[in-house]
Scaffold this motif. Structure first.
Motif, PDB file in Angstrom:
ATOM      1  N   GLU A 104       0.844  -1.198   0.000  1.00 30.92           N
ATOM      2  CA  GLU A 104       0.000   0.000   0.000  1.00 30.92           C
ATOM      3  C   GLU A 104       0.875   1.242   0.000  1.00 30.92           C
ATOM      4  OE1 GLU A 104      -2.511   1.484  -0.470  1.00 30.92           O
ATOM      5  OE2 GLU A 104      -4.296   0.822   0.562  1.00 30.92           O
ATOM      6  N   ASP A 105       0.353   2.329  -0.527  1.00 31.05           N
ATOM      7  CA  ASP A 105       1.076   3.600  -0.401  1.00 31.05           C
ATOM      8  C   ASP A 105       0.836   4.211   0.978  1.00 31.05           C
ATOM      9  OD1 ASP A 105      -1.591   3.944  -1.084  1.00 31.05           O
ATOM     10  OD2 ASP A 105      -1.264   5.726  -2.285  1.00 31.05           O
ATOM     11  N   SER A 109      -7.575   5.394   7.345  1.00 30.80           N
ATOM     12  CA  SER A 109      -8.548   4.802   8.272  1.00 30.80           C
ATOM     13  C   SER A 109      -8.324   3.301   8.418  1.00 30.80           C
ATOM     14  CB  SER A 109      -9.969   5.045   7.760  1.00 30.80           C
ATOM     15  OG  SER A 109     -10.223   4.235   6.621  1.00 30.80           O
ATOM     16  N   GLY A 110      -7.656   2.688   7.432  1.00 28.07           N
ATOM     17  CA  GLY A 110      -7.453   1.241   7.443  1.00 28.07           C
ATOM     18  C   GLY A 110      -8.576   0.461   6.795  1.00 28.07           C
ATOM     19  N   THR A 112      -9.624   0.276   3.660  1.00 28.44           N
ATOM     20  CA  THR A 112      -9.277  -0.406   2.403  1.00 28.44           C
ATOM     21  C   THR A 112      -8.604  -1.735   2.705  1.00 28.44           C
ATOM     22  OG1 THR A 112      -8.935   1.768   1.391  1.00 28.44           O
ATOM     23  CG2 THR A 112      -8.072  -0.148   0.195  1.00 28.44           C
TER      24      THR A 112
HETATM   25  C1  PRP Z   1      -6.102   5.653  -0.953  1.00 28.00           C
HETATM   26  C2  PRP Z   1      -4.767   4.999  -0.653  1.00 28.00           C
HETATM   27  C3  PRP Z   1      -5.149   3.793   0.161  1.00 28.00           C
HETATM   28  C4  PRP Z   1      -6.384   4.256   0.895  1.00 28.00           C
HETATM   29  C5  PRP Z   1      -6.044   4.571   2.316  1.00 28.00           C
HETATM   30  O1  PRP Z   1      -6.659   4.987  -2.034  1.00 28.00           O
HETATM   31  O2  PRP Z   1      -4.085   4.626  -1.830  1.00 28.00           O
HETATM   32  O3  PRP Z   1      -5.458   2.701  -0.640  1.00 28.00           O
HETATM   33  O4  PRP Z   1      -6.867   5.436   0.236  1.00 28.00           O
HETATM   34  O5  PRP Z   1      -7.172   5.007   3.015  1.00 28.00           O
HETATM   35  P1  PRP Z   1      -7.908   4.113   4.132  1.00 28.00           P
HETATM   36  O6  PRP Z   1      -6.828   3.518   5.020  1.00 28.00           O
HETATM   37  O7  PRP Z   1      -8.726   5.168   4.840  1.00 28.00           O
HETATM   38  O8  PRP Z   1      -8.725   3.065   3.461  1.00 28.00           O
HETATM   39  P2  PRP Z   1      -7.844   5.579  -2.904  1.00 28.00           P
HETATM   40  O9  PRP Z   1      -9.108   4.915  -2.503  1.00 28.00           O
HETATM   41  O10 PRP Z   1      -7.792   7.070  -2.869  1.00 28.00           O
HETATM   42  O11 PRP Z   1      -7.466   5.042  -4.345  1.00 28.00           O
HETATM   43  P3  PRP Z   1      -6.100   5.181  -5.168  1.00 28.00           P
HETATM   44  O12 PRP Z   1      -5.136   4.161  -4.584  1.00 28.00           O
HETATM   45  O13 PRP Z   1      -6.504   4.844  -6.552  1.00 28.00           O
HETATM   46  O14 PRP Z   1      -5.593   6.600  -5.013  1.00 28.00           O
END
Ligand code: PRP
Length: 179
Positions: A104-105, A109-110, A112
């Motif tokens: 992950e980048d 919130s965790g 995803t």
């Molecule tokens: C961003 C990021 C992570 C996620 C983190 O993705 O790349 O996957 O949000 O947030 P979380 O911990 O609150 O879930 P995004 O949904 O923006 O899609 P992307 O990777 O295409 O930018």
């Protein structure tokens, strides 16, 4: 700060510059290499955000590995997560019996990762670990441990090195916060 990549938009500050990123990625690569002495390793990038980090990370891992991707995106294009994750691409690669390293980048919130981890665990990998370049340590949503962390991230809206705001700024070679 005048970077032509920004199209006139102002940054608040550079949080991690190119040298800091490169050093940390090398360190993570060494940690990961040492953590997997045997077995098949599948590095699974969560798109889109992980694509820059993943490209650097796999070149810092000194052992055989495979690469595949998962596409998970939360609904909406604003600055905050909307609370709902959808899976837009499911990897064709077999996970069963392999060490799977989810990349992950950023963990915010965790939500995803919580969703994706649950889904992938059911496919009986030999192990399932998470590597994130940035960790905000902000959320209660992810109960699964994050084994490899690049940096703890400040609670600011970050862009660059794969991270976007409304699909812009992913190509910045550094990580910065927006005004
Ligand atoms: C961003 C990021 C992570 C996620 C983190 O993705 O790349 O996957 O949000 O947030 P979380 O911990 O609150 O879930 P995004 O949904 O923006 O899609 P992307 O990777 O295409 O930018």
């Amino acid at each position: 700060m005048t970077d032509p990549r920004l199209g006139g938009r102002q940054l608040r500050r550079v949080v991690f510059d190119q040298q800091a990123i490169a050093r940390r990625v090398e360190g993570l690569g060494a940690e990961i290499t040492a953590s997997y002495p045997s077995g098949d390793l599948l590095v699974l990038g969560l798109l889109k955000g992980s694509f820059v980090f993943l490209a650097d990370l796999v070149r810092a891992i000194a052992r055989p590995l495979e690469v595949d991707f998962v596409v998970a995106a939360s609904y909406g294009s604003g600055k905050t997560s909307s609370g709902s994750v959808r899976l837009a691409y499911d990897p064709a690669t077999l996970l069963e019996g392999k060490h799977v390293l989810l990349v992950e980048d950023i963990v915010d919130s965790g939500l995803t990762l919580a969703t994706i981890v649950q889904l992938l665990s059911a496919r009986r990998p030999r192990s399932l670990e998470i590597c994130t370049f940035l960790h905000k340590r902000a959320g209660e949503q992810l109960r699964y441990p994050v084994r490899f962390v690049g940096f703890d991230a400040p609670n600011e809206f970050l862009v660059g090195y794969g991270l976007d705001h409304a699909e812009n700024f992913r190509h910045l070679p550094y990580i910065a916060s927006l005004q």
